[in-house]
Design an enzyme around this catalytic site. Sequence first.
Site, PDB file in Angstrom:
ATOM      1  N   ASP A   8       0.832  -1.207   0.000  1.00  0.00           N
ATOM      2  CA  ASP A   8       0.000   0.000   0.000  1.00  0.00           C
ATOM      3  C   ASP A   8       0.870   1.262   0.000  1.00  0.00           C
ATOM      4  OD1 ASP A   8      -2.330   1.435   0.001  1.00  0.00           O
ATOM      5  OD2 ASP A   8      -2.823   1.062   2.107  1.00  0.00           O
ATOM      6  N   ARG A  14       0.273   7.550  -2.544  1.00  0.00           N
ATOM      7  CA  ARG A  14       0.741   8.602  -1.621  1.00  0.00           C
ATOM      8  C   ARG A  14       2.207   8.929  -1.840  1.00  0.00           C
ATOM      9  NH1 ARG A  14      -1.631   5.752   3.488  1.00  0.00           N
ATOM     10  NH2 ARG A  14      -2.147   4.244   1.870  1.00  0.00           N
ATOM     11  N   HIS A  17       3.368   3.467  -8.691  1.00  0.00           N
ATOM     12  CA  HIS A  17       3.223   2.039  -9.004  1.00  0.00           C
ATOM     13  C   HIS A  17       4.507   1.511  -9.648  1.00  0.00           C
ATOM     14  CE1 HIS A  17      -0.846   2.163  -7.691  1.00  0.00           C
ATOM     15  NE2 HIS A  17      -1.311   2.852  -8.718  1.00  0.00           N
ATOM     16  N   ASN A  62     -10.178  -3.077  -7.215  1.00  0.00           N
ATOM     17  CA  ASN A  62      -9.375  -2.044  -7.883  1.00  0.00           C
ATOM     18  C   ASN A  62      -9.894  -1.697  -9.290  1.00  0.00           C
ATOM     19  OD1 ASN A  62      -6.207  -3.083  -6.392  1.00  0.00           O
ATOM     20  ND2 ASN A  62      -7.589  -1.445  -5.757  1.00  0.00           N
ATOM     21  N   TRP A  63     -10.799  -2.528  -9.836  1.00  0.00           N
ATOM     22  CA  TRP A  63     -11.407  -2.156 -11.129  1.00  0.00           C
ATOM     23  C   TRP A  63     -12.189  -0.844 -11.012  1.00  0.00           C
ATOM     24  CZ3 TRP A  63      -9.587  -4.567 -15.200  1.00  0.00           C
ATOM     25  CH2 TRP A  63      -9.249  -5.923 -15.158  1.00  0.00           C
ATOM     26  N   ARG A  69       1.597  -5.173   5.940  1.00  0.00           N
ATOM     27  CA  ARG A  69       0.947  -4.133   5.142  1.00  0.00           C
ATOM     28  C   ARG A  69       1.712  -2.835   5.329  1.00  0.00           C
ATOM     29  NH1 ARG A  69      -5.244  -3.060   3.707  1.00  0.00           N
ATOM     30  NH2 ARG A  69      -4.919  -1.207   2.443  1.00  0.00           N
TER      31      ARG A  69
HETATM   32  C1  FPP Z   1      -1.817   0.123  -3.477  1.00  0.00           C
HETATM   33  O1  FPP Z   1      -1.355   1.443  -3.370  1.00  0.00           O
HETATM   34  C2  FPP Z   1      -1.143  -0.539  -4.592  1.00  0.00           C
HETATM   35  C3  FPP Z   1      -1.773  -1.082  -5.653  1.00  0.00           C
HETATM   36  C4  FPP Z   1      -3.242  -1.070  -5.797  1.00  0.00           C
HETATM   37  C5  FPP Z   1      -1.010  -1.664  -6.774  1.00  0.00           C
HETATM   38  C6  FPP Z   1       0.166  -2.497  -6.417  1.00  0.00           C
HETATM   39  C7  FPP Z   1       0.995  -2.642  -7.615  1.00  0.00           C
HETATM   40  C8  FPP Z   1       2.353  -2.636  -7.654  1.00  0.00           C
HETATM   41  C9  FPP Z   1       3.206  -2.620  -6.478  1.00  0.00           C
HETATM   42  C10 FPP Z   1       3.070  -2.598  -8.952  1.00  0.00           C
HETATM   43  C11 FPP Z   1       3.207  -3.807  -9.785  1.00  0.00           C
HETATM   44  C12 FPP Z   1       3.139  -5.123  -9.130  1.00  0.00           C
HETATM   45  C13 FPP Z   1       3.872  -6.193  -9.511  1.00  0.00           C
HETATM   46  C14 FPP Z   1       3.605  -7.518  -8.914  1.00  0.00           C
HETATM   47  C15 FPP Z   1       4.966  -6.105 -10.500  1.00  0.00           C
HETATM   48  P1  FPP Z   1      -2.365   2.638  -3.611  1.00  0.00           P
HETATM   49  O2  FPP Z   1      -2.309   3.012  -5.060  1.00  0.00           O
HETATM   50  O3  FPP Z   1      -3.723   2.271  -3.130  1.00  0.00           O
HETATM   51  O4  FPP Z   1      -1.726   3.746  -2.728  1.00  0.00           O
HETATM   52  P2  FPP Z   1      -2.483   4.937  -1.958  1.00  0.00           P
HETATM   53  O5  FPP Z   1      -3.317   4.285  -0.878  1.00  0.00           O
HETATM   54  O6  FPP Z   1      -1.357   5.750  -1.408  1.00  0.00           O
HETATM   55  O7  FPP Z   1      -3.303   5.658  -2.980  1.00  0.00           O
END
Ligand code: FPP
Length: 230
Positions: free
Chosen positions: A18, A22, A35, A66-67, A175
Amino acid sequence: MPEYFTTQSSFHVALIMDGNGRWATGRGLPRLAGHRRGADSVRRVIEASPGLGITDLTVYAFSSDNWKRPEAEVRGLMTLLSQYLRREVANCVRNGVRLSAIGRRDRLAPELLALIEDAETRTAPCNRVHVRIALDYSSRDALLHAAETCASNGQWSRSAFSAALPAPDVDLLVRTAGEKRLSDFLLWECAYAEFLFVEKTWPEFTGADLAAAVTEFRSRTRRFGALPAA
Ligand code: FPP
């Protein structure tokens, strides 16, 4: 023998990665940059895993919920996953890393699905660490699917149910980014998992952070409901 190696024959670590968004927005960057850096962290933790005694590593790359994110972010994440597989499979084969995807496959683009199947085939003989990428994954859906499997086989034991799930029981769940929830990840498999919530965002997470998490895990007493040995 390093302290990480115990008599435990399997050691499953699950990661909720996660804080990519941010990390990026805090630096004035687009979320996708977070990402992208997150994918670098995935590479680092996979590299660190065998040396820490980890036999199974499950990473939450894309939940079925996430979709609901904007189409551009979803597309960017799928592209990133494709690029990751294109670049990393040869490394995985060299380093004994078995790759699998868990989750629904019917909503993935055919090109991504082909890359996943190719990665699974090429890394199938690898046995240093088994990395499962949770993609279009929902634990509730996986539980329903396992129930359907048990019903059609007429087998309803705990072990039959566990075997119908796509990942083994979790020993340690980490996490990042300060949130403290499971978000529909490995609900059955985490029944006796140790939980560790760290403040760092996922792009900041290193192999040393994984080693620290494993050290913390080793310091805990797991009783599985029993009393500690006298
Ligand atoms: C959550 O952070 C992260 C995700 C929904 C995507 C995870 C993907 C990767 C780490 C990249 C690719 C993965 C692989 C296996 C190569 P968030 O976007 O919800 O963060 P936020 O809460 O700060 O907005």
